[in-house]
Design a protein around this motif. Sequence first.
Motif, short mmCIF file in Angstrom:
data_model
loop_
_atom_site.label_atom_id
_atom_site.label_comp_id
_atom_site.label_asym_id
_atom_site.label_seq_id
_atom_site.Cartn_x
_atom_site.Cartn_y
_atom_site.Cartn_z
N PRO A 284 0.83 -1.21 0.00
CA PRO A 284 0.00 0.00 0.00
C PRO A 284 0.86 1.26 0.00
N GLY A 285 0.46 2.24 -0.81
CA GLY A 285 1.26 3.44 -1.00
C GLY A 285 1.21 4.41 0.17
N PRO A 286 2.06 5.43 0.15
CA PRO A 286 2.19 6.35 1.29
C PRO A 286 0.93 7.15 1.59
N LEU A 287 0.21 7.62 0.58
CA LEU A 287 -1.01 8.38 0.85
C LEU A 287 -2.14 7.46 1.30
N THR A 288 -2.17 6.26 0.75
CA THR A 288 -3.13 5.26 1.22
C THR A 288 -2.92 4.99 2.71
N ASN A 289 -1.68 4.75 3.09
CA ASN A 289 -1.38 4.48 4.51
C ASN A 289 -1.70 5.69 5.39
N ARG A 290 -1.42 6.86 4.88
CA ARG A 290 -1.71 8.07 5.65
C ARG A 290 -3.21 8.21 5.91
N LEU A 291 -4.02 7.96 4.89
CA LEU A 291 -5.47 8.05 5.04
C LEU A 291 -5.99 6.95 5.95
N ARG A 292 -5.48 5.75 5.80
CA ARG A 292 -5.94 4.64 6.63
C ARG A 292 -5.59 4.88 8.10
N GLU A 293 -4.37 5.30 8.36
CA GLU A 293 -3.96 5.54 9.74
C GLU A 293 -4.76 6.68 10.37
N ALA A 294 -5.04 7.72 9.59
CA ALA A 294 -5.84 8.83 10.12
C ALA A 294 -7.26 8.37 10.43
N TYR A 295 -7.81 7.55 9.56
CA TYR A 295 -9.18 7.03 9.77
C TYR A 295 -9.28 6.29 11.09
N TRP A 296 -8.38 5.33 11.34
CA TRP A 296 -8.49 4.51 12.55
C TRP A 296 -8.10 5.31 13.80
N ALA A 297 -7.15 6.21 13.67
CA ALA A 297 -6.78 7.03 14.83
C ALA A 297 -7.95 7.91 15.27
N LYS A 298 -8.65 8.50 14.30
CA LYS A 298 -9.78 9.37 14.64
C LYS A 298 -10.96 8.55 15.15
N ARG A 299 -11.16 7.36 14.62
CA ARG A 299 -12.24 6.52 15.14
C ARG A 299 -11.96 6.13 16.59
N LYS A 300 -10.73 5.77 16.86
CA LYS A 300 -10.38 5.38 18.23
C LYS A 300 -10.49 6.56 19.19
N ALA A 301 -10.37 7.77 18.66
CA ALA A 301 -10.50 8.97 19.49
C ALA A 301 -11.96 9.40 19.66
N GLY A 302 -12.90 8.67 19.02
CA GLY A 302 -14.32 8.98 19.20
C GLY A 302 -14.96 9.83 18.13
N TRP A 303 -14.30 9.97 16.98
CA TRP A 303 -14.82 10.77 15.87
C TRP A 303 -16.12 10.16 15.35
N HIS A 304 -17.17 10.97 15.25
CA HIS A 304 -18.48 10.53 14.74
C HIS A 304 -19.02 9.31 15.51
N ALA A 305 -18.66 9.18 16.78
CA ALA A 305 -19.03 7.99 17.55
C ALA A 305 -20.33 8.22 18.32
N GLU A 306 -21.14 7.17 18.41
CA GLU A 306 -22.33 7.16 19.25
C GLU A 306 -22.24 5.94 20.16
N PRO A 307 -21.92 6.13 21.43
CA PRO A 307 -21.73 4.97 22.32
C PRO A 307 -22.97 4.09 22.38
N VAL A 308 -22.73 2.79 22.36
CA VAL A 308 -23.82 1.82 22.43
C VAL A 308 -24.49 1.89 23.81
N ARG A 309 -25.80 1.80 23.81
CA ARG A 309 -26.55 1.76 25.08
C ARG A 309 -26.68 0.29 25.53
N TYR A 310 -25.66 -0.15 26.25
CA TYR A 310 -25.64 -1.54 26.68
C TYR A 310 -26.68 -1.84 27.77
N ASP A 311 -27.36 -0.79 28.23
CA ASP A 311 -28.41 -1.01 29.22
C ASP A 311 -29.70 -1.54 28.59
N LEU A 312 -29.81 -1.52 27.26
CA LEU A 312 -31.05 -1.90 26.59
C LEU A 312 -31.15 -3.41 26.37
N VAL A 313 -30.94 -4.21 27.39
CA VAL A 313 -31.06 -5.66 27.26
C VAL A 313 -32.46 -6.10 27.64
#
Length: 313
Positions: A284-313
């Motif tokens: 995988p090329g350098p810009l591909t890796n840059r975009l992929r790493e940014a995607y997962w880093a931002k997801r892990k930081a909570g970007w566009h995240a909606e926490p699951v309501r685990y109380d709804l059992v």
Amino acid sequence: MTLHTSPTRTATDPRYAGGAAYMDGTFMPLGEARIPITDWGYRRSDVVYDVVSVWDGAFFRLDDHLTRFRASMEATRLVPRETDDEIRTMLHRLIALSGLTESYVAMDCLRGAPLPGTARHPKNTRPYLIAFAIPYVRLVSPEIIERGTHAIVASAVRIPDASLDARHKNFHWADMTSGLFEADERGADMPILLDAAGNVTEGPGFNVFVIHDGRVATPDSNVLGGITRLTVIELCAELGLPCDVRPVSAEELRNADEILFSSTSGGPFGVTRIDGRILSNDRPGPLTNRLREAYWAKRKAGWHAEPVRYDLV
């Protein structure tokens, strides 16, 4: 890059350990879900659907997925009784029942069979909703993502927009299925489909980006408005990478410096061979890796995240 770091959960009810399903108003273990064989969703592939991912116990861009799903349902006259708020709560409960922290969550709207005593016309059917949550699914394996996907340009032509609007995520996959068999027979992982004019559209479960001289481009027509595609476009803007949404020819694809796929099932990931031609030293090329790493880093930081309501059992 380590991706799987969230705490482990288990289903409160062991019957849901393999996943949870919702069928027309009823929750059940995944293995109990059944679709009547007379329903048009099965007999005619009369279905629209959407797929959202859960990672580290949070949905990613759930609002965007629900908006796209509603647009698909309304455009195809497949409108169930559930509201968007009810669908949202139902998806949260599926994850809560399964206990999953990383999940592939599908929601489908199917057309049922014509009501008894009525003409066999879609106006006489009742659309209904099904959904399920299972452990997270990647479009290709982590090993393939690491070394890069091998792709071909398929001989099958994408179903034209004039016949079926690709913006509405649907079960009409005959062209994609043909491409998958062709890719396998040619020793590749994935096919990319062209339109009748010879321009790039998409592949089975992913959008396509090409990179040339540091500039990114993605097709503008006969493609699904992918949520991960949108995310890559946003990341390009953040990273200062010019990104064009425009026609992309097969020649441009085959001569690209880098090719990138984007999917809910795996995020952005690279292509290292196209029709046998090696790209980026077969990694995988350098810009591909840059975009992929940014995607997962931002997801892990909570970007566009909606926490699951685990109380709804």
